[in-house]
Scaffold this active site. Structure first.
Site, PDB file in Angstrom:
ATOM      1  CG  PHE A  55      -1.825   1.278   1.160  1.00 46.35           C
ATOM      2  CD1 PHE A  55      -3.050   1.236   0.536  1.00 46.35           C
ATOM      3  CD2 PHE A  55      -1.395   2.493   1.686  1.00 46.35           C
ATOM      4  CE1 PHE A  55      -3.851   2.379   0.434  1.00 46.35           C
ATOM      5  CE2 PHE A  55      -2.183   3.639   1.587  1.00 46.35           C
ATOM      6  CZ  PHE A  55      -3.410   3.581   0.971  1.00 46.35           C
ATOM      7  CG  ASP A 105       5.730   4.012   1.816  1.00 47.66           C
ATOM      8  OD1 ASP A 105       5.691   4.730   2.839  1.00 47.66           O
ATOM      9  OD2 ASP A 105       4.764   3.888   1.039  1.00 47.66           O
ATOM     10  CE  LYS A 123      -1.132   7.045   6.593  1.00 46.01           C
ATOM     11  NZ  LYS A 123      -0.767   6.016   5.631  1.00 46.01           N
TER      12      LYS A 123
HETATM   13  C1  LIG Z   1      -0.924   6.065   4.175  1.00 47.61           C
HETATM   14  C2  LIG Z   1       0.201   5.551   3.376  1.00 47.61           C
HETATM   15  C3  LIG Z   1       0.568   6.157   2.160  1.00 47.61           C
HETATM   16  C4  LIG Z   1      -0.248   7.272   1.527  1.00 47.61           C
HETATM   17  O1  LIG Z   1      -0.349   8.397   2.335  1.00 47.61           O
HETATM   18  P1  LIG Z   1      -1.485   9.487   2.034  1.00 47.61           P
HETATM   19  O2  LIG Z   1      -1.117  10.642   2.931  1.00 47.61           O
HETATM   20  O3  LIG Z   1      -2.786   8.851   2.419  1.00 47.61           O
HETATM   21  O4  LIG Z   1      -1.426   9.819   0.587  1.00 47.61           O
HETATM   22  C5  LIG Z   1       1.670   5.673   1.496  1.00 47.61           C
HETATM   23  N1  LIG Z   1       2.384   4.640   1.989  1.00 47.61           N
HETATM   24  C6  LIG Z   1       2.067   4.036   3.149  1.00 47.61           C
HETATM   25  C7  LIG Z   1       2.922   2.911   3.646  1.00 47.61           C
HETATM   26  C8  LIG Z   1       0.957   4.464   3.874  1.00 47.61           C
HETATM   27  O5  LIG Z   1       0.619   3.831   4.998  1.00 47.61           O
END
Ligand SMILES: *Cc1c(COP(=O)(O)O)cnc(C)c1O
Length: 404
Positions: free
Chosen positions: A146, A231, A260
């Protein structure tokens, strides 16, 4: 169209408004937040709930952490946005402190997580082009990933719901099984510019790969002169008991992607962090964002970096996480089929015979706990890192009763 007539409780009214006017791309639990502090959310009827989602870890430091709110207030009275057409007296020090926290040289500031991922992909492609002469680049990614919801990102998702109806997709990605370094190695060829992974897959249900996976990816990417991009948008910034989840296995990627919690739950702040030889491939006009690196975001982001600098939150996540995982593991065989955890981050698989993940979320809501299911049968438990030991015990205690 308003009739002027309002019926039902305050919660029902708010939910009806959402349902009437907000695009239905989410399916929220029926709770309506009115205020929040620390680990607790209060709804419009005054009921209090322990927040065990923490806005998908964007609220790692708790709701309205005093230092973050103070930084925001202070900056609101000075200047909030000038765009990168001008300098501000906030961005440079934020970037320096964030780069220091990550042990890197430079920061590319953006806003949302998906933007950080998109930007990381663009940097990797540009690096491949400028440094290695690659014109048809590919990036190796992991199944079950994700990374957000933009077109390019869903192009390498294997979540049918996220993809169906949204094509055509962006080419240039190769999906291999998560946790299998040999499969990643086999997918790398002369046109590969990067391997992009979550060190721990959050949305997939807190999936922790074998301990040698990330170190193997690090070794392979170095041998093949390919970038390793982690990520850490959900796994980073204290959640797993370390500043970065990759620290847990002693791995330093070429690029960190953050989002985040970097905005402290106050404003959206994201970043790509790396050394000059990689981020230096970007020149004026080649990439941008009107709000990226704005003074308000930078002020809050600096305060977030300062909080992480003490190590207090990483330590809390570690010790309280052990306490949480010990009590959750006792539920295995009692309505729970498996528990995976890293710091204050747990994936709890619910035995289908006691209900769906959503059913258990509803029952926990009635018991004063907010938690969200993922992939049907899994609860992801991720309270703000300011949660107390007693509150951690409360989570496991109420979950046990909700499973009965
Ligand atoms: C939430 C998330 C994203 C995307 O972040 P947004 O601020 O919702 O665009 C990307 N990678 C990971 C691992 C995430 O948990």
């Amino acid at each position: 169209m308003s009739t002027g007539l309002t019926i039902g409780t305050l919660s029902e009214q708010a939910i009806a408004l959402d349902n009437a006017y907000v695009a239905r791309n989410y399916n929220p639990l029926p709770v309506v937040a009115a205020s929040a502090e620390g680990a607790w959310i209060t709804d419009v009827e005054g009921r209090r709930y322990l927040d065990c989602l923490a806005a998908y870890s964007a609220v790692n430091f708790g709701h309205r952490h005093p230092a973050l709110v103070a930084a925001a207030h202070d900056q609101l009275d000075r200047v909030t946005l000038v765009s990168r057409a001008f300098h501000s007296d906030r961005l440079g020090s934020f970037a320096r402190d964030l780069a220091d926290l990550a042990g890197k040289e430079m920061v590319l500031p953006m806003n949302t997580g998906a933007e950080a991922v998109e930007s990381g992909i663009k940097v990797a492609r540009k690096w491949g082009h400028d440094v290695k002469g690659i014109t048809t680049p590919n990036i190796v990614v992991a199944a079950g990933n994700f990374h957000g919801r933009t077109i390019s990102i869903i192009s390498f998702s294997d979540d049918g719901t996220a993809r169906t109806g949204f094509g055509p997709f962006t080419p240039g990605f190769r999906v291999v099984p998560f946790g299998d370094a040999a499969a990643a190695e086999a997918a790398i060829d002369d046109d590969t510019v990067a391997v992009l992974v979550e060190p721990i897959q959050g949305e997939a249900g807190v999936i922790i790969p074998p301990a040698d996976y990330l170190p193997a990816l690090r070794r392979i990417t170095r041998e093949r002169d390919v970038l390793l991009i982690c990520d850490e948008i959900q796994s980073g910034l204290g959640r797993t008991g370390a500043t970065f989840a990759s620290d847990r296995v002693g791995v330093v990627p070429d690029l960190y992607l953050l989002g985040k919690a970097l905005g402290g739950g106050v404003v959206p702040v994201s970043a790509v962090i790396g050394n000059r030889d990689i981020l230096g491939v970007l020149h004026p006009g080649e990439h941008g964002s009107t709000f990226g690196g704005n003074p308000l975001s930078a002020a809050v982001g600096s305060a977030v970096v300062a909080l992480l600098g003490t190590g207090e939150f990483q330590e809390r996540a570690l010790t309280l996480g052990e306490r949480l995982s010990d009590s959750l593991l006792q539920l295995v065989g009692h309505g729970v089929t498996a528990v995976r955890s890293a710091g204050l981050w747990a994936g709890v698989d619910i035995d289908p015979s006691v209900g769906t993940g959503r059913d258990i979320c509803q029952r926990l809501l009635a018991r004063g706990i907010l938690v969200k299911d993922t992939h049907g049968q899994t609860l992801r438990i991720a309270p703000p890192l300011v949660v107390t030991g007693d509150e951690v015990d409360f989570i496991a205690h109420e979950l046990a009763r909700a499973l009965q």
